[in-house]
Every structure is written in structure tokens, then in C-alpha cells.
Scaffold this active site. Structure first.
Site, short mmCIF file in Angstrom:
data_model
loop_
_atom_site.label_atom_id
_atom_site.label_comp_id
_atom_site.label_asym_id
_atom_site.label_seq_id
_atom_site.Cartn_x
_atom_site.Cartn_y
_atom_site.Cartn_z
CB CYS A 1 58.68 -16.57 -16.40
SG CYS A 1 59.44 -16.99 -14.85
CB CYS B 1 58.47 -5.03 -22.11
SG CYS B 1 60.24 -5.40 -22.25
CD GLU C 1 49.22 -8.72 -14.77
OE1 GLU C 1 48.04 -9.09 -14.74
OE2 GLU C 1 50.07 -9.28 -15.47
N1 SAH Z 1 63.03 -7.87 -19.38
C1 SAH Z 1 63.77 -8.56 -18.36
C2 SAH Z 1 62.97 -8.80 -17.12
C3 SAH Z 1 61.81 -9.78 -17.30
S1 SAH Z 1 62.23 -11.26 -16.51
C4 SAH Z 1 64.32 -9.85 -18.92
O1 SAH Z 1 63.89 -10.26 -19.99
O2 SAH Z 1 65.21 -10.43 -18.32
C5 SAH Z 1 61.10 -12.38 -17.19
C6 SAH Z 1 61.77 -13.67 -17.58
O3 SAH Z 1 60.82 -14.56 -18.11
C7 SAH Z 1 62.81 -13.44 -18.67
O4 SAH Z 1 63.89 -14.32 -18.47
C8 SAH Z 1 62.03 -13.83 -19.89
O5 SAH Z 1 62.84 -14.14 -20.99
C9 SAH Z 1 61.26 -15.01 -19.38
N2 SAH Z 1 60.09 -15.33 -20.19
C10 SAH Z 1 59.46 -14.54 -21.07
N3 SAH Z 1 58.43 -15.20 -21.63
C11 SAH Z 1 58.43 -16.43 -21.11
C12 SAH Z 1 57.58 -17.56 -21.27
N4 SAH Z 1 56.55 -17.53 -22.11
N5 SAH Z 1 57.87 -18.64 -20.53
C13 SAH Z 1 58.89 -18.66 -19.67
N6 SAH Z 1 59.71 -17.63 -19.46
C14 SAH Z 1 59.47 -16.52 -20.17
#
Ligand code: SAH
Length: 379
Positions: free
Chosen positions: A365, A130, A104
């Protein structure tokens, strides 16, 4: 008889024009019996006009168009569905990749305010699935299917530009201003393709999309050796690190790779990145009720930042936790969030709270799962 499920293949996608270097593009047209200057023409269609179908390119010899299409323009992204919210200004597209994997990307238009000009940001995917297995993230729950190629990554930007040009995003005009590698996948675990994508997005036209490196943000869970490698590349993209906890005890639980690379190593690497590139690092911190949202943890975070330099090298971006299916974590109470913000502000740490754009369409996110539900495939 074994039950046959629709398991996407891990096969690599075919090579595409976008994957080639400038020299390889010239060689590619020569191999098709065309003069080298045709490569520039083709690239102008792709990177300056965001077009995907060579059979439509009337400035190329008619006989060559199909050959070019067959050799270098396989269909990489097939749109499965598109959902929007926020009056059409947040658009999530579900793509099927070669081999069947789903990913997506989310396009967000922000109208001008008194403080900032209008802009559009694309949150794109760098892997199908991932492998980092963060328990609060929907993408992490599904595991990894495969790395995406450079062309698959860049194609998401070209598709978003076409969407804007077609007037499908109310208010938006021009093209994508900012690209954040914050969709599905861990970009630093697909380093080579991501780096080539960054080079292609930032190369001047017609060889590339002509974006500024400053408009790109790469987010990572903290693969420290890759952060160090990126520091040496000399491309001043913005680095975001998904910290979520300032201490190893909690971070080991929230971010499994922390068992390998600890908070101190990660923050040291991030600080070096800021030093070398002069770009402020973004520290992502998803606030989870009663887990990581205590004011004393905010103070630990502030000390971790300040002991590496003054407040200018980092910026804390708080993300209210978005709900994901089956997750036992929830967003913080507003008074706890406020106390967390105030603690950081007392330490003079720049802090913002991210909006939860796209949460109604599972586009925020941590919600990108590319599951049948969003595809309308019946779940
Ligand atoms: N794998 C990389 C890129 C993804 S960015 C990384 O983790 O940085 C996506 C962002 O959203 C990351 O900061 C991740 O930790 C955050 N994230 C994951 N699940 C989430 C959730 N349920 N609520 C808010 N942020 C979340």
C-alpha cells in the site's frame, strides 16, 4: 536547446472491444460485415478465456480475424517487468500504457487457512499516477498523468487470470477472486471508466467477467459527491475509505482533499453507503508513529463510528505504514499499534491489521510509483 525527457503523453488510449457496450459490440461486428452472433463469440474469448489476440481465434472466419484485431484489439498493456516475493505468491507487474505512462498491479495469492479458503486478490490501478497528493503515499508524490480507460482497468484482471492459468503463481488456481481498486490512482476521480469497469467485471459471461460485486472493493480518499453517486448505482461493491485520521485538524494535513470534504461529511456518506447496500464499509487507517496512532485518537475514531450506528456498519483496517522514499513518516511502535487495536476492541469496533504484503518489492500500500527503479530502467 530544451532537454527532451521521456514525458508520457496524456493522450487517451484507443477504444478497445472491452470499452464497448453489448449493443456496440454487435454493431462493431456488423460494421465489419459479420453477423451479430460473432460478437458473443469474440466476447467469450475475451471475458471467459482471457485471450487478447483475435488472429488466434480459429472459430472465426480467417479473413475476419485480422480485421477484428485491427479495429478493436489495440495493445493496451505492455509488460515492462514483473517482480515477485513471498515465494512467488505476490507478483507485481509494471505495465506501459498507450502513450508511455507506467502503472502497476499486484497479484496476491493467499493459501487456505483453517478459517478461510484459498483466494487470489488483484490490487489494480485506475489512473496513471494520482492527483490527490497525500504526502505519505509514493503514488501521490508523482502527480497525475492520466485517467485509465475501462479496457485498461479490466485488462489488468484478464492478465492476472492468464498469469494464474499459466501456473506462474505457485499454489493459485482458477482465477482472481477479489479485485481491489487500491493500486495507483483515485478511482472516484475517474468515476465513469471505473464504474463501467465494475459493470464489466460483474456482468455475466460472455458479456463480462462474471465476478460478484461483493468481490470488488473500491477505495477512495473521500470524494463525497462520488460516494453518493456510487450509493445510487445499486451495485453492492465494498466501499473502503482512506480515513487515516478521525479529526479534521490532522486529516487536513494527511489527506489534502479533506480541506474540501470534511471527516463528518465523509463518514456520513460512508454510513449511508452501508445503509443502502448493506455492505460493511472498510475504514482504512495507516498507522504513523506519533502522528495518528495515539490511543485517544482511537477513541475518537470509535466514537465517530458508534455515533452513526451500532458497530456493524464499519470495520477498521489498520495498515502499518509502508516506507516510501523521502517520507518523514514511519510505522508505529508495536506497543502503540497494540494499544490502538485494544481501544477499538473495547468499543466493539471490528478491527484487523493488514499484512504488508509486497513491501520488499515496493508493491505494498502506498508504494506503487511505477518508477524506473522497479522497471529496471536504471536509477
Ligand atoms: N486513492 C485511493 C486508492 C488507493 S488505495 C485511496 O486513497 O483510497 C491505497 C491505500 O494505501 C490507501 O488507503 C492509502 O491511503 C494507503 N497508503 C498510502 N500510502 C501508504 C503507505 N506509505 N503505507 C501504508 N498505506 C498507505
Amino acid at each position: 536547446m530544451p532537454v527532451v525527457v521521456n514525458t508520457p503523453s496524456r493522450a487517451k488510449p484507443p477504444r478497445h472491444w472491452i470499452d464497448l457496450s453489448v449493443e456496440e459490440r454487435e454493431q462493431a461486428v456488423k460494421d465489419l460485415g459479420l453477423p451479430a452472433f460473432r460478437a458473443r463469440q469474440i466476447s467469450a474469448h475475451v471475458f471467459e478465456r482471457w485471450e487478447v489476440d483475435p488472429t488466434q481465434w480459429t472459430d472465426l472466419p480467417k479473413a475476419a480475424r485480422q480485421d477484428i484485431a485491427d479495429a478493436w484489439f489495440p495493445v493496451l498493456l505492455t509488460e515492462v517487468s514483473r517482480q515477485s516475493c513471498d515465494n512467488g505468491t505476490t507478483v507485481k507487474t509494471l505495465w506501459r500504457l498507450h502513450g508511455g505512462a507506467l502503472v502497476e498491479s499486484v497479484l496476491m495469492y493467499y493459501p487456505a487457512t483453517r478459517h478461510s479458503a484459498a483466494r487470489t486478490t488483484l490490487c489494480l490501478s485506475s489512473q496513471a499516477g494520482c492527483g490527490m497528493a497525500c504526502p505519505f503515499c509514493a503514488t501521490g508524490q508523482g502527480g497525475i498523468q492520466r485517467n485509465m480507460s475501462t479496457a485498461e482497468i479490466v485488462s489488468q484482471v484478464l492478465a492476472a487470470n492468464r498469469l494464474i492459468a499459466a501456473g506462474e503463481v505457485p499454489g493459485a488456481s482458477g482465477r482472481v477472486h477479489n479485485v481491489v481498486f487500491m493500486g495507483m490512482g483515485e478511482p472516484m476521480a475517474n468515476y465513469r471508466s471505473v464504474l463501467t469497469a465494475i459493470r464489466t467485471l460483474t456482468a455475466d459471461g460472455p458479456a463480462g467477467v462474471g465476478m460478484s460485486a461483493r468481490a470488488l472493493t473500491v477505495s477512495t480518499v473521500g470524494l463525497v459527491p462520488r460516494i453518493k453517486a456510487l450509493t445510487e448505482e445499486g451495485i453492492p461493491v465494498t466501499l473502503a475509505i482512506s480515513l487515516h485520521a478521525p479529526d479534521d485538524e490532522l486529516r487536513d494535513e494527511l489527506i489534502p482533499v479533506n480541506r474540501r470534504w470534511k471527516v463528518d461529511e465523509l463518514l456520513d456518506a460512508a454510513w449511508h453507503y452501508a445503509e443502502k447496500t448493506k455492505r460493511r464499509v472498510s475504514i482504512e487507517y495507516a498507522l504513523m508513529k506519533d502522528i495518528n496512532d495515539q490511543a485517544d485518537r482511537a477513541a475518537v475514531l470509535a466514537r465517530q463510528i458508534r455515533r452513526r450506528g451500532d458497530w456493524t456498519w464499519a470495520h477498521v483496517n489498520l495498515i502499518p505504514l509502508n516506507p516510501t522514499p523521502g517520507s518523514r513518516w514511519t510505522a508505529s511502535r508495536s506497543e502503540d499499534q497494540d494499544a490502538f487495536v485494544e481501544t477499538l476492541e473495547r468499543w466493539k469496533i471490528p478491527v484487523t491489521v493488514r499484512d504488508t504484503r509486497g513491501s520488499e518489492i515496493d508493491g505494498a500500500c502506498g508504494q506503487l510509483a511505477a518508477v524506473g527503479r522497479s522497471a529496471g530502467l536504471g536509477q
